[in-house]
Design an enzyme around this catalytic site. Structure first.
Site, mmCIF file in Angstrom:
data_model
loop_
_atom_site.group_PDB
_atom_site.id
_atom_site.type_symbol
_atom_site.label_atom_id
_atom_site.label_comp_id
_atom_site.label_asym_id
_atom_site.label_seq_id
_atom_site.Cartn_x
_atom_site.Cartn_y
_atom_site.Cartn_z
ATOM 1 N N ARG A 26 0.836 -1.188 -0.164
ATOM 2 C CA ARG A 26 -0.083 -0.047 -0.040
ATOM 3 C C ARG A 26 0.949 1.070 0.075
ATOM 4 N NH1 ARG A 26 -4.255 2.705 -1.400
ATOM 5 N NH2 ARG A 26 -5.496 3.964 0.504
ATOM 6 N N GLY A 27 1.026 1.888 -1.051
ATOM 7 C CA GLY A 27 1.868 2.949 -1.388
ATOM 8 C C GLY A 27 1.787 3.993 -0.094
ATOM 9 N N PRO A 28 0.742 4.658 0.354
ATOM 10 C CA PRO A 28 0.830 5.570 1.385
ATOM 11 C C PRO A 28 1.570 5.289 2.888
ATOM 12 C CG PRO A 28 -1.483 5.627 0.368
ATOM 13 C CD PRO A 28 -0.454 4.510 -0.210
ATOM 14 N N ASP A 29 1.278 3.892 2.932
ATOM 15 C CA ASP A 29 1.842 3.273 4.079
ATOM 16 C C ASP A 29 3.376 3.207 3.959
ATOM 17 O OD1 ASP A 29 -0.752 3.167 4.877
ATOM 18 O OD2 ASP A 29 -0.822 0.969 4.914
ATOM 19 N N ARG A 31 5.710 3.306 0.832
ATOM 20 C CA ARG A 31 6.543 3.544 -0.321
ATOM 21 C C ARG A 31 7.693 4.237 -0.220
ATOM 22 N NH1 ARG A 31 4.945 3.112 -5.538
ATOM 23 N NH2 ARG A 31 2.966 3.485 -5.068
ATOM 24 N N GLY A 59 0.112 5.139 -19.755
ATOM 25 C CA GLY A 59 -0.905 4.475 -20.811
ATOM 26 C C GLY A 59 -1.274 3.154 -20.707
ATOM 27 N N GLU A 93 -4.065 -8.211 -5.830
ATOM 28 C CA GLU A 93 -2.570 -8.494 -5.972
ATOM 29 C C GLU A 93 -2.494 -9.735 -5.034
ATOM 30 O OE1 GLU A 93 0.189 -5.401 -5.100
ATOM 31 O OE2 GLU A 93 -0.657 -4.220 -7.005
#
Length: 168
Positions: A26-29, A31, A59, A93
């Site tokens: 989870r990116g915000p946690d 990254r 894209g 995922e």
């Protein structure tokens, strides 16, 4: 980050795999903290690591690209954090990680493995996220959400890393 010393010879990769390692998080946690350090350690060891911010092309259809990356990775490291279950992408995922045989090493970042394994327990930080997902039958089918729960349970049966980063 000595705990993350992994050499290329330790990775069970086949010649048909594009990536040695796929990181699910989870990116915000994590990254800009844990994932940055782990990515650096693995790439310095000579491994080709899939991290969405580094490998997704502009894209591309995100879901298909992530699915392809999971399938084309020899080792998968889901990094479970407090907000992991808030993201349907992360849960998808996790389910995809189980679909193709490979080595799975779960990493528990400021979350107890038992809370991940049993996300609907009252003590689990994932409970509210799962209840929100169940509360949107127009977006997610109950069968799909049940599959996410099953994926978390199965992934937690693999040996991995667990560390309380709060210092408590």
């Amino acid at each position: 980050m000595d705990a993350f010393k992994i050499s290329k010879s330790e990775i069970p990769f086949g010649s048909d795999k594009e990536y040695h390692v796929f990181l699910s998080f989870r990116g915000p946690d994590v990254r800009n903290t844990l994932v940055g350090h782990l990515y650096e350690a693995l790439t310095v060891a000579g491994l080709n690591v899939f991290v969405d911010s580094h490998k997704l092309e502009k894209g591309e259809i995100i879901g298909l690209s992530l699915e392809r990356a999971v399938e084309n990775s020899s080792i998968r490291i889901p990094i479970f954090s407090q907000g992991y279950a808030d993201s349907a992408w992360c849960l998808k995922e996790a389910a995809a990680i189980l679909e193709t045989p490979s080595k799975i090493i779960p990493l528990f970042y400021d979350v107890d493995p038992t809370d991940v394994r049993y996300p609907l327990n009252d003590s689990s930080p994932y409970k509210q996220a799962f209840l929100r997902h169940y509360g949107h039958p127009d977006r997610y089918q109950e069968k799909e959400i049940d599959g996410w729960k099953h994926a978390l349970e199965e992934i937690c049966s693999h040996s991995g890393w667990s560390r309380d980063i709060t210092g408590g």
